[in-house]
Write a protein that holds these residues in place. Structure first.
Motif, short mmCIF file in Angstrom:
data_model
loop_
_atom_site.label_atom_id
_atom_site.label_comp_id
_atom_site.label_asym_id
_atom_site.label_seq_id
_atom_site.Cartn_x
_atom_site.Cartn_y
_atom_site.Cartn_z
N ALA A 37 0.96 -1.27 -0.15
CA ALA A 37 -0.03 -0.13 0.08
C ALA A 37 0.89 1.12 0.04
O ALA A 37 1.90 1.30 0.63
N PRO A 38 0.41 2.15 -0.40
CA PRO A 38 1.18 3.58 -0.43
C PRO A 38 1.51 3.92 0.98
O PRO A 38 0.77 3.68 2.07
N MET A 39 2.63 4.80 1.28
CA MET A 39 2.92 5.16 2.51
C MET A 39 2.00 6.02 3.12
O MET A 39 1.33 7.04 2.43
N LYS B 231 4.98 10.12 5.30
CA LYS B 231 5.59 10.92 4.28
C LYS B 231 5.92 12.16 4.76
O LYS B 231 7.01 13.04 4.46
N ARG C 269 8.53 -7.73 -0.42
CA ARG C 269 9.53 -6.96 -1.03
C ARG C 269 11.03 -7.26 -0.61
O ARG C 269 11.95 -6.89 -1.11
N GLY D 288 16.07 -0.48 3.32
CA GLY D 288 16.72 -0.12 2.33
C GLY D 288 17.04 -1.00 1.34
O GLY D 288 16.53 -2.01 0.96
N ARG E 27 16.31 6.66 8.05
CA ARG E 27 14.99 7.10 7.31
C ARG E 27 14.59 5.58 6.53
O ARG E 27 13.30 5.29 6.55
N VAL F 172 10.69 3.90 7.06
CA VAL F 172 10.06 3.38 5.81
C VAL F 172 9.76 1.78 6.10
O VAL F 172 8.47 1.42 5.73
N GLN G 6 6.05 0.44 6.23
CA GLN G 6 5.52 -0.25 5.07
C GLN G 6 5.09 -1.88 5.71
O GLN G 6 4.03 -2.24 5.22
N GLU H 98 6.14 9.02 -4.47
CA GLU H 98 6.07 7.80 -3.51
C GLU H 98 7.54 6.97 -3.65
O GLU H 98 7.98 6.47 -2.76
N LEU I 9 10.15 6.29 -0.81
CA LEU I 9 10.82 5.03 -0.32
C LEU I 9 12.00 4.84 -0.01
O LEU I 9 12.42 3.92 0.61
N GLY I 10 13.04 5.50 -0.59
CA GLY I 10 14.31 5.45 -0.67
C GLY I 10 14.90 4.14 -1.24
O GLY I 10 13.88 3.58 -1.97
N PRO I 11 16.11 3.82 -1.00
CA PRO I 11 16.65 2.91 -1.61
C PRO I 11 15.97 1.21 -1.46
O PRO I 11 15.59 1.13 -0.25
N GLN I 12 15.71 0.76 -2.64
CA GLN I 12 15.20 -0.53 -2.54
C GLN I 12 15.96 -1.73 -2.68
O GLN I 12 17.11 -1.84 -3.01
N PRO I 13 15.57 -3.04 -2.22
CA PRO I 13 16.42 -4.22 -2.07
C PRO I 13 16.89 -4.56 -3.47
O PRO I 13 15.95 -4.72 -4.63
N LEU J 182 15.02 -6.93 -6.26
CA LEU J 182 13.82 -6.78 -7.09
C LEU J 182 14.17 -6.17 -8.20
O LEU J 182 13.49 -6.00 -9.28
#
Lengths: 266, 266
Positions: A20-22, A27, A105, A139, A238, A242, A246, B28, B32-36, B39
């Motif tokens: 879902a969106p944050m 935010k 994720r 992250g 940060r 998140v 999430q 958005e 969320l910042g840096p992702q795994p 992915l």
């Protein structure tokens, strides 16, 4: 990370890779960036989370001069009860596939050690004293962590003997799983609100909270690792805001239904 | 950056210094910042962008342990066709003033080298094999870049011989223009959707993607520059998400009209 891994599990239908969106309040908090340390709840006052109302700092992060960070997030959980969250913290930790439901994720692996195996014990008593070894991305960084659940009285809570349908405090010491180093502490305080529950999460990580695990000696090799854990920067703090927001929002979306189905099948 | 520079150009009316707001899905993703890393699409699988549907990671960025970064952005382009984008990648690169239309706040200079000069060749064949030397700001950093367009089959695409009005993949190796160092790779995959097109952009930059350009030797001096390019931090990756989204959204707003006017005048 692949739906096929859940084939044959009764709970496979709860796997949903779409996050879902944050929430707006998260935010907003991230946009504000690091906040003044005096606003933050100290671990010594963690039990004031049981008080009615809210604290000064319910969302966001703060960076302390010793390199530690404090993280706070509020998650609204419609249709959820505190008892469901207690159930989740016991149930999810037993199996990688359950752990993956929580945050498809970012969650990779879960293995359980310790705690009680008494299946007649209340759910909260089944995870307290146990350790959840997990691999998860926060992250872009992979964390191999040992979440050591402790009794809430260790953080000063006295009310966990009260009705678990009114409130619960999930408390843990977080460390690394491959070396005997602890990194910090967390609490997820969950209380009933109209239409469901709200979870107020708090993390104290890095800096003075980094310590060798009970019995371990801080060798030179371990000290090098510890040095890396002590200094938490803006990016890491940060990422934790998140991540927590999430996963808890995602959990809230399926927890009432999976809990209901679990209970009916027991 | 000054409208006066376009005096006398037939396309001067398409110069618009006001950038549209960032799309919600990009805000958005940045939040969320840096992702795994798991992915992300790997360059070896770039051609799967031709598959129907979407991947796990369509927007945002990820930071890899070798210092490289992956960037992904989706741009909705109403009224645009893939063929128009092919036209743009040839047409804009010939002249600084055209390049400035694309991103008035950040694009400074463009110079073209190579490619075919055959004006009867399809547009995509005119930029493939050529190099666009550009000066542009990404965030607050000035990049002096050599965008070397390559045939899509270099990234594994086999369908670029299909109808250019259905899909196209613009592929390039990105390097520095003043020294023979390459930095990474990009693809903009554009496909027809209802009412126009959508562009799915992917960048793989820094880390293991940094290499001396064909024929060049990695001298000590060059190695020092390479070292700086290898480690892409959070700020740079985020700036690239913003840059790509901003310029592609801006382009989408005037591309149907400028293409139409160009065609009518030819």
């Amino acid at each position: 990370m692949h739906p096929g891994e859940l084939d044959g599990k009764w709970y496979a239908k709860y796997w949903n890779p779409v996050m879902a969106p944050m929430p707006e309040h998260i935010k907003e908090a991230i946009g504000l960036g690091p906040q003044p340390p005096p606003l933050c709840l100290s671990p010594d006052d963690a039990a004031t989370l049981s008080d009615t109302g809210y604290g000064e700092f319910e969302n966001g992060y703060s960076l302390f001069s010793d390199g530690s960070a404090h993280i706070a997030t509020l998650t609204l959980m419609p249709r959820v009860s505190p008892a469901m969250v207690d159930w989740w913290f016991w149930w999810h930790a037993m199996e990688t596939e359950r752990y993956k439901l929580w945050y498809p994720r970012a969650h990779l692996y879960a293995e359980w050690s310790g705690g009680t195996v008494d299946r007649s014990a209340p759910h909260r008593d089944r995870y307290i004293g146990g350790t959840s070894f997990v691999d998860e991305y926060v992250g872009s960084s992979l964390g191999e962590l040992a979440i050591q659940f402790v009794h809430p009285d260790k953080l000063g809570f006295s009310d966990n003997s009260a009705d678990p349908d009114e409130a619960t405090a999930i408390c843990a010491t977080v460390g690394l799983s491959r070396v005997p180093l602890d990194w910090g502490h967390l609490v997820h305080h969950v209380r009933r609100v109209k239409g469901g529950a709200e979870m107020r999460s708090r993390f104290w990580m890095g800096g003075k909270y980094v310590a060798p695990r009970a019995g371990a000696t801080l060798t030179d090799e371990l000290e090098t690792v510890a040095e890396g854990l002590r200094r938490l920067g803006d990016g890491h703090a940060r990422a934790m805001v998140v991540h927590c927001s999430q996963e808890m929002n995602h959990l809230a979306a399926f927890l009432p239904d999976i809990f209901d189905e679990f209970q009916r099948s027991e």
